[in-house]
Design an enzyme around this catalytic site. Structure first.
Site, PDB file in Angstrom:
ATOM      1  N   HIS A 195      -5.011  -0.998  11.895  1.00 55.32           N
ATOM      2  CA  HIS A 195      -4.580  -1.679  10.602  1.00 55.32           C
ATOM      3  C   HIS A 195      -5.678  -2.758  10.192  1.00 55.32           C
ATOM      4  O   HIS A 195      -5.926  -3.684  11.224  1.00 55.32           O
ATOM      5  CB  HIS A 195      -3.327  -2.026  10.979  1.00 55.32           C
ATOM      6  CG  HIS A 195      -2.550  -2.440   9.417  1.00 55.32           C
ATOM      7  ND1 HIS A 195      -2.380  -1.584   8.275  1.00 55.32           N
ATOM      8  CD2 HIS A 195      -1.705  -3.560   9.132  1.00 55.32           C
ATOM      9  CE1 HIS A 195      -1.754  -2.203   7.736  1.00 55.32           C
ATOM     10  NE2 HIS A 195      -1.401  -3.515   8.127  1.00 55.32           N
ATOM     11  N   GLN A 235       1.066  -1.123  -0.190  1.00 53.48           N
ATOM     12  CA  GLN A 235      -0.085   0.109   0.053  1.00 53.48           C
ATOM     13  C   GLN A 235       0.828   1.262   0.140  1.00 53.48           C
ATOM     14  O   GLN A 235       0.151   2.254  -0.106  1.00 53.48           O
ATOM     15  CB  GLN A 235      -0.763   0.111   1.202  1.00 53.48           C
ATOM     16  CG  GLN A 235      -0.201   0.123   2.399  1.00 53.48           C
ATOM     17  CD  GLN A 235      -0.957  -0.036   3.729  1.00 53.48           C
ATOM     18  OE1 GLN A 235      -1.309  -1.124   4.057  1.00 53.48           O
ATOM     19  NE2 GLN A 235      -1.616   1.122   4.250  1.00 53.48           N
ATOM     20  N   ASN A 264       0.347  -9.394   5.025  1.00 49.75           N
ATOM     21  CA  ASN A 264       0.420  -7.948   5.218  1.00 49.75           C
ATOM     22  C   ASN A 264       0.270  -7.243   3.891  1.00 49.75           C
ATOM     23  O   ASN A 264       0.502  -7.768   2.758  1.00 49.75           O
ATOM     24  CB  ASN A 264       1.402  -7.470   6.310  1.00 49.75           C
ATOM     25  CG  ASN A 264       1.036  -6.152   6.835  1.00 49.75           C
ATOM     26  OD1 ASN A 264       0.079  -5.459   6.623  1.00 49.75           O
ATOM     27  ND2 ASN A 264       2.036  -5.849   7.874  1.00 49.75           N
ATOM     28  N   CYS A 280      -4.668  -0.060   3.632  1.00 47.58           N
ATOM     29  CA  CYS A 280      -5.010  -1.372   4.233  1.00 47.58           C
ATOM     30  C   CYS A 280      -6.034  -2.073   4.316  1.00 47.58           C
ATOM     31  O   CYS A 280      -6.349  -3.390   3.763  1.00 47.58           O
ATOM     32  CB  CYS A 280      -4.286  -1.377   5.629  1.00 47.58           C
ATOM     33  SG  CYS A 280      -5.373  -0.604   6.967  1.00 47.58           S
TER      34      CYS A 280
END
Length: 449
Positions: free
Chosen positions: A363, A66, A386, A72
Site C-alpha cells: 500500500h 480509492q 491515507n 492507492c
C-alpha cells in the site's frame, strides 16, 4: 520423515488443559475477534499522539477515497502533487484526476504485457516467468516509477474534468477479471503464431483491448498535448480559468520535476545498503523507466523524511498495510496488539520476513508530518494521510510510530535534490550501470494497491 503422531494430540491437549493462561486465552478468542480482544488500550492511548513539530503548511482537502480499487499509488502520488496547485492557485479543496491516470495505466499495462509475452516466447509456458506474467496482467497496483511513466506521456488534469463517475473506476474487480481472461487468450495466440504475423496481431489486439477498456471507462476528454480549459473558484470566491495541456499542468502547476526525476529509496536488509536495485521486467509503458531503487538504512530514510517535511514537502511512501494498523483509531504500531499475552510470539527479522513471504509492500500513502524530539534527528512518530475516506482513521489521518516505520515501511520517494551528496553520487557511479537485478516475482516487485 516425521509423521504426525495422532496419539500425541491427546497428550498435548491434556497438558494445555492444565495451563490457566492457555485456557483464558482460548476462552477469549473463541468468543471474540482477535483484533478486538487483544487491542492494547493502554498502548493505544500512549501512541495516539497527534502533536507534530514538523509538518507541511497546507491542509489537503478533501480526504480522498480509492474505494474498491487498487489505486492507492495513484492517490498517494496525486495527493502529493495537488499541494503545489492548491498553494499556487489559493484553493481550499482540490484533487487531480486519478481516473485519467487509471485509464491510461490500464491501456499501457495491457500493451506492456503483450510485449512481455512476445519477448518470452522461447520460454516454456510452464516456466516461472511466463506463469507469473499470466497471473495478473493489468492489476490496479503500481510503483512510483510507473506513475512517472504515465505522467511523462499523458500529463495530469484536474478531477473536475474527468472524475470517478464510471462504476469500474471505483470497483474494478470484474473489469480486471475480463481484461485478464482476454489477455491470457491473446498470450496463447502470440506464443503460437508465426513470427511474421506478430506485428499485425499486436496491432489488432491493441485495438481490441482499447475497445474493451472503453466499455468500462470513457476515453478522457483531452489528450496529453491538447489544450484544456479549467474554470475554478479560489478561497476568496474569485473565479479564474486556466488553459494549458496536461503535460504543462503537470510541470507548471503540479511542479513535478522530471530532470532529474524523483527517486525511490527502499529499505531491504537482504541486500547491501548503498546499492541500486532494479526489478526485472516490471513496468507499464514500453520504453518507460525501469523500476529502480536505492537501498538505504532506516536511519537515512527517517532523516530524509524529516528533511523533506521541513522543506514543506510531503513524502510518498510504501508499507505493508494493513499490518498492525487500527483503522478505527488511526494508529499504526507494531505493539498495538498484545499477542504475547496468548503465547503468540514472533521472532523473524525484517529481512527474514521478506525472504519467507511474510512481508512486502502492499500500500502507498503520504507522510505529511512528523515529530522529532529536541536534540535528535530521527522522528518518533509520523502523520499519515491515507486514501480510504474520512471513516478510516481519524478523518483519514493516521499516526505511525518509528518502530512501525522501520519494520514495515519499505519505500519513500524524494526529489533528487533532497539526497545527500554521497547518495546522489551513486546514480553517477558504476553502480548505476550495474544494479542488483531482482526477478519480477521478488517481494520488492510487489505493486502497491
Amino acid at each position: 520423515m516425521s509423521s504426525l503422531n495422532v496419539a500425541a494430540l491427546s497428550k498435548w491437549n491434556s497438558a494445555l488443559g492444565n495451563d490457566p493462561t492457555h485456557n483464558l486465552a482460548s476462552t477469549v478468542l473463541k468468543n471474540y475477534n482477535a483484533d478486538d480482544a487483544l487491542l492494547d488500550k493502554t498502548r493505544l492511548t500512549q501512541q495516539d499522539n497527534r502533536v507534530f513539530n514538523t509538518k507541511i503548511s497546507a491542509d489537503t482537502a478533501p480526504v480522498t477515497n480509492q474505494r474498491a480499487s487498487g489505486r492507492c499509488w495513484l492517490f498517494a502520488a496525486t495527493n502529493e502533487l495537488r499541494i503545489p496547485v492548491m498553494k499556487q492557485l489559493n484553493l481550499k479543496e482540490f484533487e487531480l484526476s486519478q481516473a485519467y491516470l487509471f485509464f491510461y495505466d490500464k491501456l499501457e499495462k495491457a500493451n506492456y504485457f503483450l510485449d512481455q509475452v512476445v519477448q518470452s516466447r522461447d520460454e516454456p509456458v510452464e516456466s516461472r516467468l511466463v506463469q507469473y506474467l499470466l497471473t495478473s496482467p493489468t492489476e490496479d497496483g503500481g510503483q512510483y516509477s510507473m506513475f512517472l511513466n504515465i505522467v511523462k506521456k499523458y500529463g495530469l488534469i484536474p478531477k473536475d474534468l474527468y472524475g470517478d463517475q464510471a462504476f469500474s473506476t471505483t470497483a474494478s474487480r470484474k473489469w480486471n477479471a475480463l481484461l485478464t481472461t482476454k489477455l491470457r487468450e491473446f498470450a496463447q495466440q502470440l506464443r503460437q503464431c508465426d513470427v511474421a504475423d506478430l506485428p499485425q496481431m499486436r496491432e489488432q489486439m491493441q485495438k481490441d483491448i482499447f475497445k474493451l477498456i472503453t466499455l468500462f471507462m470513457d476515453l478522457p476528454p483531452v489528450g496529453p498535448n491538447n489544450t484544456f480549459k479549467w474554470e475554478y473558484q479560489d478561497k476568496d470566491k474569485n473565479t479564474h480559468s486556466i488553459e494549458c495541456t496536461p503535460l504543462q499542468f503537470a510541470t507548471d502547476y503540479c511542479q513535478l520535476s522530471l530532470q532529474p526525476p524523483p527517486v525511490s529509496l527502499i529499505n531491504d536488509p537482504r541486500h547491501p545498503y548503498g546499492e541500486l536495485i532494479k526489478i526485472d521486467k516490471l513496468g507499464n509503458v514500453i520504453g518507460g523507466d525501469d523500476v529502480l531503487y536505492l537501498n538505504v538504512d532506516n536511519e537515512t530514510l527517517s532523516k530524509l523524511v524529516a528533511k523533506r517535511l521541513s522543506k514543506d514537502k510531503p513524502v510518498f511512501f510504501g508499507s505493508h498495510t494493513p499490518k498492525y494498523m487500527d483503522k478505527k483509531f488511526g494508529v499504526m504500531d507494531v505493539q498495538l496488539w498484545n499477542y504475547k499475552a496468548v503465547g503468540y510470539n514472533l521472532t523473524q527479522s525484517k529481512a527474514d520476513r521478506i525472504k519467507y513471504g511474510e512481508s512486502l509492500m502492499t500500500h502507498a500513502m503520504l507522510i505529511t508530518g512528523c515529530h522529532v524530539p529536541e536534540g535528535e534527528q530521527v522522528p518518533v512518530r509520523y502523520r499519515v494521510e491515507n486514501s480510504w475516506g474520512k471513516d478510516s482513521g481519524k478523518d483519514g489521518l493516521y499516526v505511525m510510530t518509528q518502530e512501525y516505520f522501520e519494520e514495515y515501511c519499505f519505500q519513500i520517494v524524494v526529489d533528487f535534490e533532497d539526497l545527500p551528496q554521497e547518495l546522489a553520487d551513486i546514480y553517477k557511479s558504476d553502480k548505476a550501470a550495474n544494479p542488483i537485478v531482482l526477478p519480477i516475482w521478488d517481494p520488492m516487485g510487489a505493486l502497491a494497491e
